[in-house]
Each structure stands twice: as C-alpha cells, then as structure tokens.
Write a protein that holds these residues in place. Structure first.
Motif, PDB file in Angstrom:
ATOM      1  N   UNK A   1       0.808  -1.215   0.000  1.00  0.00           N
ATOM      2  CA  UNK A   1       0.000   0.000   0.000  1.00  0.00           C
ATOM      3  C   UNK A   1       0.845   1.269   0.000  1.00  0.00           C
ATOM      4  N   UNK A   2       2.162   1.119  -0.034  1.00  0.00           N
ATOM      5  CA  UNK A   2       3.052   2.270  -0.081  1.00  0.00           C
ATOM      6  C   UNK A   2       3.111   3.048   1.220  1.00  0.00           C
ATOM      7  N   UNK A   3       2.746   2.406   2.327  1.00  0.00           N
ATOM      8  CA  UNK A   3       2.770   3.084   3.623  1.00  0.00           C
ATOM      9  C   UNK A   3       4.175   3.078   4.194  1.00  0.00           C
ATOM     10  N   UNK A   4       4.481   4.021   5.059  1.00  0.00           N
ATOM     11  CA  UNK A   4       5.825   4.175   5.627  1.00  0.00           C
ATOM     12  C   UNK A   4       5.798   4.112   7.149  1.00  0.00           C
ATOM     13  N   UNK A   5       5.235   3.058   7.691  1.00  0.00           N
ATOM     14  CA  UNK A   5       5.109   2.922   9.148  1.00  0.00           C
ATOM     15  C   UNK A   5       6.425   2.534   9.795  1.00  0.00           C
ATOM     16  N   UNK A   6       7.128   1.605   9.196  1.00  0.00           N
ATOM     17  CA  UNK A   6       8.343   1.057   9.802  1.00  0.00           C
ATOM     18  C   UNK A   6       9.466   1.009   8.780  1.00  0.00           C
ATOM     19  N   UNK A   7      10.705   1.085   9.239  1.00  0.00           N
ATOM     20  CA  UNK A   7      11.818   0.873   8.316  1.00  0.00           C
ATOM     21  C   UNK A   7      11.847  -0.594   7.899  1.00  0.00           C
ATOM     22  N   UNK A   8      12.413  -0.851   6.754  1.00  0.00           N
ATOM     23  CA  UNK A   8      12.468  -2.211   6.230  1.00  0.00           C
ATOM     24  C   UNK A   8      13.925  -2.638   6.126  1.00  0.00           C
ATOM     25  N   UNK A   9      14.198  -3.828   6.602  1.00  0.00           N
ATOM     26  CA  UNK A   9      15.558  -4.371   6.544  1.00  0.00           C
ATOM     27  C   UNK A   9      15.579  -5.669   5.774  1.00  0.00           C
ATOM     28  N   UNK A  10      15.828  -6.746   6.477  1.00  0.00           N
ATOM     29  CA  UNK A  10      16.061  -8.048   5.840  1.00  0.00           C
ATOM     30  C   UNK A  10      14.792  -8.752   5.375  1.00  0.00           C
ATOM     31  N   UNK A  11      13.633  -8.390   5.900  1.00  0.00           N
ATOM     32  CA  UNK A  11      12.341  -9.014   5.606  1.00  0.00           C
ATOM     33  C   UNK A  11      12.262 -10.482   6.035  1.00  0.00           C
ATOM     34  N   UNK A  12      13.217 -10.937   6.829  1.00  0.00           N
ATOM     35  CA  UNK A  12      13.239 -12.334   7.231  1.00  0.00           C
ATOM     36  C   UNK A  12      13.252 -12.566   8.732  1.00  0.00           C
ATOM     37  N   UNK A  13      13.003 -11.536   9.528  1.00  0.00           N
ATOM     38  CA  UNK A  13      12.926 -11.698  10.972  1.00  0.00           C
ATOM     39  C   UNK A  13      14.250 -11.625  11.699  1.00  0.00           C
TER      40      UNK A  13
END
Length: 107
Positions: free
Chosen positions: A30-42
């Motif tokens: 949805x193109x929202x910017x709530x949290x930074x994104x890193x590895x996407x794997x936990x």
C-alpha cells in the motif's frame, strides 16, 4: 482469498492484509511508511511493531529483537506476523544509534 483489516494507531491508516500475508508485505503493497524495512526475514529487528488488539501467527523471529517475553506483550516484527483476526498495531520508534557511533571520526 479472505483477509483482515489492520488499523495503525500511530498513523491512522487502515489497510487490508490477506490471509497468509505478513503485515509488512501488506504495508509495503500500500506504499505506507510505518516502519523501516531491513532483511524481511525476521533477523534485523527494523520492522518492530506492537500489536495492541487481535490475534496473529508468528513466523521465526530473532530472539534478540523479539524475545519471548516481548512477543507475549505484542512486540513483534511486522515481516514475520500473519493476522488471524483484524489487528490494531502501533509502530515502535527505533532506538537512536549510541552516541559513540554518532561521534566517530574517520582516521
């Protein structure tokens, strides 16, 4: 395919999250910017959120960033949770880098 509604108390956004889809994937779609994104794997802890209401299933998350006692309080990684009901979440502020790291100078 059925889905769930996720309300972000931090931003006021409400968005759909499909069954079997991670909350982070729904946020990104949805193109929202709530949290930074890193590895996407936990493993990196960047996308930490707090679930205030609702039920979810957890995938594997780093215990460093999501220890069991934090998960019990709803502090989880958005990339590794999958709603089972509608959710209310809030984004958690990222800790600032230690002062020593901010003031390092290159040789």
């Amino acid at each position: 395919m059925s889905g769930f509604q996720v309300f972000n108390r931090t931003t006021g956004d409400c968005f759909a999250c499909q069954e079997g889809q991670s909350v982070l994937k729904a946020i990104e779609q949805r193109g929202l910017k709530c949290v930074p994104v890193g590895c996407r794997g936990g493993g990196c802890g960047f996308c930490k959120i707090r679930v205030l209401e609702g039920h979810f299933e957890c995938g594997k998350m780093s215990k460093r960033y999501a220890p069991p006692e934090a998960v019990e309080k709803g502090e989880v990684l958005a990339c590794r949770i999958y709603p089972r009901t509608d959710l209310m979440i809030e984004c958690m502020p990222q800790p600032a880098a230690p002062l020593a790291e901010q003031t390092k100078t290159k040789p």
